[in-house]
Motif scaffolding. Structure first.
Motif: not given
Length: 320
Positions: A14-17, A38, A41-43, A45, A58, A93
């Protein structure tokens, strides 16, 4: 590549970019399929994963997110296309090291009684903070037959199916709990002498360390509630240490000081424990933080007991 024929990967995040992109790029050509699960996430991903030919699952926002739930969702998705023989689980990550898949797969092929093979997970930037160094040392576990594994491991799908996968209700400690059930069914867990993955904790603040350690205390308390009875005695020993150092000693000091100021001498047990750990070979920074860790761990255990007493819904304890 032989490994790509019957091995799939389940990546959760989640949001690991950029960490997720590096994770997925490292898997290219090593496995037949990649499923990315996921957790809100909002980035971007999900889009990044699709661009790298990963199947994207999702999780439903209406239910609490847990790593265990995410891994089960990845497994369920793989089953729809015919389950692979082995599944490499990986946190978003983390970055898999070259050669790990072949090494672990050869070991599982040669040892049909083994359900899980894990290797050395290293912190990618241990010099960035004392907290990263602590995590790197935590993951330097003995090589050989083990009682449990961490979040990154190559697992036999047959064994996972035999025990029903992960317990989706757990907010932490889901891998050791899974390994308890696997060992109860006669399966073995092995830690191989091989480089497996690089992890980017990005932990630079004391508050992050406290939250992560608190989560560990929560997991120990829940582990005892689930499997603390003989013969397993899962998490009993560490929980006893948490109670002694993180609850009994502070409480005895406070209550004793109400009667006599001499009770404050009990606080000397803390520096004495630091010296004891140093004499047993721990570096000073490890000795200090291992002693101090009993306070956030005790907080985590109390959080679990309170939620269980009040039947409150479990919520994630996150440090990122």
């Amino acid at each position: 590549m032989r490994a790509a024929l019957d091995i799939a990967a389940v990546v959760i995040g989640r949001n690991e970019g950029a960490r997720l992109i590096a994770c997925l790029d490292a898997l290219q050509g090593q496995v037949a399929r990649v499923v990315y699960v996921d957790s809100g996430s909002t980035d971007g991903s999900q889009e990044a994963a699709r661009a790298r030919n990963a199947d994207v699952v999702t999780l439903d926002l209406a239910r609490p997110f847990t790593a265990a739930r995410a891994r089960n969702a990845g497994l369920d998705h793989l089953r729809m296309g015919g389950p692979p023989r082995y599944v490499q689980f990986l946190d978003g990550d983390c970055r898999l090291q070259p050669g790990w898949i072949e090494t672990a797969r050869e070991f599982l092929d040669a040892h049909p009684e083994v359900a899980v093979a894990c290797g050395r997970r290293r912190e990618e930037f241990p010099a960035s903070s004392v907290y990263n160094r602590l995590i790197d040392a935590e993951w330097d576990t003995p090589v050989g037959r083990a009682r449990s594994c961490g979040g990154d491991a190559l697992m036999r799908t047959e064994a996972l199916d035999a025990v029903g996968g992960y317990n989706p209700a757990l907010i932490a400690g889901e891998e050791p709990e899974l390994c308890v059930r696997l060992r109860a069914e006669g399966w073995q867990i092995w830690r191989l002498d091989a480089e497996m993955a690089l992890h980017d904790a990005a932990m630079t603040r004391f508050g992050q360390w406290w939250q992560r350690t608190r989560r560990g205390g929560y997991a120990f308390a829940e582990g005892v509630a689930l499997h603390g009875a003989p013969p397993e005695r899962h998490c009993v020993a560490p929980l006893r240490r948490i109670v002694a150092w993180g609850l009994v000693l502070p409480l005895a000091t406070v209550l004793g000081a109400l009667v006599s100021p001499w009770a404050l001498l009990l606080l000397l047990a803390w520096p004495a424990q630091v010296v004891r750990l140093r004499l047993r070979g721990r570096p000073w920074y490890q000795a200090v933080f291992l002693t101090l860790s009993k306070l956030p761990e005790a907080q985590g255990a109390l959080t679990y007991w309170w939620r269980r007493l009040t039947r409150a819904r479990a919520r994630l304890i996150e440090y990122k």
